[in-house]
Design a protein around this motif. Structure first.
Motif, PDB file in Angstrom:
ATOM      1  N   UNK A 196       0.806  -1.215   0.000  1.00 17.97           N
ATOM      2  CA  UNK A 196       0.000   0.000   0.000  1.00 17.97           C
ATOM      3  C   UNK A 196       0.841   1.267   0.000  1.00 17.97           C
ATOM      4  N   UNK A 197       2.012   1.228   0.625  1.00 19.29           N
ATOM      5  CA  UNK A 197       2.908   2.386   0.621  1.00 19.29           C
ATOM      6  C   UNK A 197       3.462   2.634  -0.778  1.00 19.29           C
ATOM      7  N   UNK A 202       4.791   6.537  -8.103  1.00 17.55           N
ATOM      8  CA  UNK A 202       4.814   5.995  -9.466  1.00 17.55           C
ATOM      9  C   UNK A 202       5.457   4.609  -9.500  1.00 17.55           C
ATOM     10  N   UNK A 203       4.941   3.765 -10.389  1.00 19.63           N
ATOM     11  CA  UNK A 203       5.413   2.390 -10.482  1.00 19.63           C
ATOM     12  C   UNK A 203       5.915   2.069 -11.885  1.00 19.63           C
ATOM     13  N   UNK A 204       6.715   1.047 -11.972  1.00 15.74           N
ATOM     14  CA  UNK A 204       7.145   0.446 -13.228  1.00 15.74           C
ATOM     15  C   UNK A 204       6.708  -1.013 -13.173  1.00 15.74           C
ATOM     16  N   UNK A 205       6.121  -1.526 -14.249  1.00 20.43           N
ATOM     17  CA  UNK A 205       5.620  -2.901 -14.188  1.00 20.43           C
ATOM     18  C   UNK A 205       5.670  -3.626 -15.513  1.00 20.43           C
ATOM     19  N   UNK A 206       5.210  -4.876 -15.482  1.00 15.68           N
ATOM     20  CA  UNK A 206       5.075  -5.685 -16.688  1.00 15.68           C
ATOM     21  C   UNK A 206       3.789  -5.308 -17.411  1.00 15.68           C
ATOM     22  N   UNK A 207       3.551  -5.896 -18.566  1.00 11.85           N
ATOM     23  CA  UNK A 207       2.325  -5.630 -19.325  1.00 11.85           C
ATOM     24  C   UNK A 207       1.099  -5.993 -18.488  1.00 11.85           C
ATOM     25  N   UNK A 208      -0.009  -5.369 -18.804  1.00 11.40           N
ATOM     26  CA  UNK A 208      -1.247  -5.592 -18.037  1.00 11.40           C
ATOM     27  C   UNK A 208      -1.684  -7.059 -18.060  1.00 11.40           C
ATOM     28  N   UNK A 209      -1.366  -7.774 -19.151  1.00  6.49           N
ATOM     29  CA  UNK A 209      -1.832  -9.139 -19.303  1.00  6.49           C
ATOM     30  C   UNK A 209      -0.969 -10.166 -18.581  1.00  6.49           C
ATOM     31  N   UNK A 210       0.171  -9.768 -18.055  1.00  6.02           N
ATOM     32  CA  UNK A 210       1.035 -10.737 -17.384  1.00  6.02           C
ATOM     33  C   UNK A 210       0.382 -11.219 -16.091  1.00  6.02           C
ATOM     34  N   UNK A 211       0.734 -12.442 -15.705  1.00  5.44           N
ATOM     35  CA  UNK A 211       0.154 -12.997 -14.483  1.00  5.44           C
ATOM     36  C   UNK A 211       0.471 -12.163 -13.263  1.00  5.44           C
ATOM     37  N   UNK A 212       1.705 -11.663 -13.162  1.00  9.52           N
ATOM     38  CA  UNK A 212       2.090 -10.859 -11.999  1.00  9.52           C
ATOM     39  C   UNK A 212       1.307  -9.545 -11.962  1.00  9.52           C
ATOM     40  N   UNK A 213       1.132  -8.895 -13.108  1.00  6.56           N
ATOM     41  CA  UNK A 213       0.389  -7.631 -13.135  1.00  6.56           C
ATOM     42  C   UNK A 213      -1.054  -7.834 -12.706  1.00  6.56           C
ATOM     43  N   UNK A 214      -1.647  -8.933 -13.167  1.00  5.57           N
ATOM     44  CA  UNK A 214      -3.034  -9.222 -12.778  1.00  5.57           C
ATOM     45  C   UNK A 214      -3.125  -9.471 -11.272  1.00  5.57           C
ATOM     46  N   UNK A 215      -2.158 -10.193 -10.742  1.00  2.00           N
ATOM     47  CA  UNK A 215      -2.159 -10.478  -9.308  1.00  2.00           C
ATOM     48  C   UNK A 215      -2.006  -9.195  -8.499  1.00  2.00           C
ATOM     49  N   UNK A 216      -1.073  -8.336  -8.887  1.00  2.00           N
ATOM     50  CA  UNK A 216      -0.843  -7.095  -8.152  1.00  2.00           C
ATOM     51  C   UNK A 216      -2.034  -6.147  -8.278  1.00  2.00           C
ATOM     52  N   UNK A 217      -2.677  -6.140  -9.456  1.00  2.00           N
ATOM     53  CA  UNK A 217      -3.875  -5.300  -9.624  1.00  2.00           C
ATOM     54  C   UNK A 217      -4.979  -5.759  -8.680  1.00  2.00           C
ATOM     55  N   UNK A 218      -5.096  -7.072  -8.505  1.00  2.00           N
ATOM     56  CA  UNK A 218      -6.095  -7.607  -7.578  1.00  2.00           C
ATOM     57  C   UNK A 218      -5.784  -7.192  -6.145  1.00  2.00           C
ATOM     58  N   UNK A 219      -4.517  -7.235  -5.751  1.00  2.00           N
ATOM     59  CA  UNK A 219      -4.147  -6.823  -4.403  1.00  2.00           C
ATOM     60  C   UNK A 219      -4.379  -5.321  -4.206  1.00  2.00           C
ATOM     61  N   UNK A 220      -4.101  -4.529  -5.238  1.00  2.00           N
ATOM     62  CA  UNK A 220      -4.310  -3.085  -5.135  1.00  2.00           C
ATOM     63  C   UNK A 220      -5.787  -2.759  -4.974  1.00  2.00           C
ATOM     64  N   UNK A 221      -6.643  -3.475  -5.712  1.00  2.00           N
ATOM     65  CA  UNK A 221      -8.086  -3.197  -5.634  1.00  2.00           C
ATOM     66  C   UNK A 221      -8.626  -3.494  -4.242  1.00  2.00           C
ATOM     67  N   UNK A 222      -8.033  -4.444  -3.563  1.00  2.00           N
ATOM     68  CA  UNK A 222      -8.482  -4.764  -2.205  1.00  2.00           C
ATOM     69  C   UNK A 222      -8.177  -3.630  -1.233  1.00  2.00           C
ATOM     70  N   UNK A 223      -7.153  -2.841  -1.552  1.00  2.00           N
ATOM     71  CA  UNK A 223      -6.815  -1.708  -0.693  1.00  2.00           C
ATOM     72  C   UNK A 223      -7.528  -0.429  -1.134  1.00  2.00           C
ATOM     73  N   UNK A 224      -8.290  -0.530  -2.208  1.00  2.00           N
ATOM     74  CA  UNK A 224      -9.036   0.630  -2.692  1.00  2.00           C
ATOM     75  C   UNK A 224      -8.184   1.636  -3.434  1.00  2.00           C
ATOM     76  N   UNK A 225      -6.985   1.228  -3.866  1.00  2.00           N
ATOM     77  CA  UNK A 225      -6.097   2.137  -4.580  1.00  2.00           C
ATOM     78  C   UNK A 225      -5.942   1.704  -6.031  1.00  2.00           C
ATOM     79  N   UNK A 226      -5.649   2.661  -6.887  1.00  2.00           N
ATOM     80  CA  UNK A 226      -5.393   2.389  -8.299  1.00  2.00           C
ATOM     81  C   UNK A 226      -3.913   2.682  -8.572  1.00  2.00           C
ATOM     82  N   UNK A 227      -3.127   1.681  -8.961  1.00  2.00           N
ATOM     83  CA  UNK A 227      -1.700   1.913  -9.208  1.00  2.00           C
ATOM     84  C   UNK A 227      -1.495   2.877 -10.375  1.00  2.00           C
TER      85      UNK A 227
END
Length: 304
Positions: A196-197, A202-227
């Motif tokens: 959450x911190x 600003x972040x640097x990441x993999x493509x939206x379709x990668x498994x890691x990006x999808x996983x991190x997006x799911x974790x971010x949504x649980x905290x109510x934040x948009x990366x």
């Protein structure tokens, strides 16, 4: 008045007609499409009219200038493209049996396995088993689990946060996620921080379709934040370069951070979130475990 149900046989379409229709869409005229598939103009026109009758819809607007797909035709073209691609895949796989191969193992894995742990093991396996092919696809652990349960995959490498009940499971490797940070930044000398911190910066990441990006997006949504991603890239080495340049922070597997980070320009910090410390599991259905190729690959992975 009750209308008779349309019979399933009414919907049967010759794959050759899919090729013909796709050629019309590609070339813009029935004449050119007929030449492309080695038909006479009269035969091509007759097949297209029969196709429209079979589907119950007008697929083409014909004029002196050519033939343009209708809305129904565009929908038909999308499906035709997918069906033809699947047929090509079917022919390739069946040809492998004709050439003496036992078959193809369909392997799904998450981002860390695909980029870090799998290539070396898989290379040795393929050299040692020339009669087997492996079709590898990167998916999030949730999506890979669903594919295993639906029977569209033979073997999965999943993170241990998913429910693997009913599957044959072997522990494989640790898959710890860490934060890769620029040396100059607002994090000070913290030895660990929460995801959450990171989301406040600003972040640097993999493509939206990668498994890691999808996983991190799911974790971010649980905290109510948009990366906020400054940039998305195709590999961990490129991400490390962006972090070293000060573009932003990143969440990557610890093994990738250790390999690609520049100690003078970046530093690796542990994530305090419990989901960041996980283990990769080798998973099969009981039916898949009975297949020679699948069990052989699972054994090769486990012994590594």
């Amino acid at each position: 008045m009750v209308t008779a149900a349309r019979r399933t046989t009414d919907y049967r379409v010759d794959p050759f007609d899919l090729h013909l229709f796709s050629a019309v869409v590609e070339h813009g005229t029935i004449t050119s499409a007929a030449e492309a598939v080695n038909l006479s103009l009269a035969a091509a026109s007759a097949r297209l009219k029969a196709l429209e009758a079979a589907t119950g819809a007008r697929l083409l607007d014909r004029s002196k200038a050519g033939a343009v797909p209708t809305d129904a035709g565009r929908a038909f073209a999308r499906h035709a493209s997918r069906v033809l691609a699947e047929l090509e895949s079917l022919h390739v796989e069946m040809a492998s049996f004709g050439n003496g191969l036992r078959g193809t193992v369909r392997l799904l894995c998450n981002t860390a396995a695909m980029s870090e742990a799998l290539p070396r093991v898989l290379g040795h396996f393929l050299v040692s088993n020339p009669e087997l092919d492996v079709d590898v696809q990167e998916l999030s652990s949730d999506a890979a689990l669903d594919a295993l349960r639906r029977g569209t995959a033979d073997l999965g490498i999943l993170a241990d946060y998913v429910d693997t009940s009913g599957l044959v499971v072997q522990p494989w490797k640790d898959d710890r996620l860490v934060a890769l940070l620029p040396r100059r930044g607002p994090w000070g000398s913290q030895r660990s921080l929460a995801f959450g911190e990171l989301l406040q910066h600003p972040l640097v990441g993999l493509s939206r379709d990668s498994g890691l990006s999808r996983f991190l997006a799911s974790q971010a949504s649980r905290s109510g934040r948009v990366p906020r991603h400054r940039v998305r890239l195709g590999g961990f080495d490129a991400i490390a370069h962006m972090v070293a340049a000060g573009v932003g922070a990143a969440v990557v597997p610890e093994s990738a951070a250790s390999r690609f980070s520049d100690p003078k320009k970046t530093r690796i910090v542990a994530l305090s979130d419990t989901w960041a410390r996980r283990k990769l599991l080798i998973c099969m259905t009981p039916q898949g475990a009975e297949l020679t190729g699948v069990s052989a690959l699972a054994e090769a992975l486990a012994s590594s």
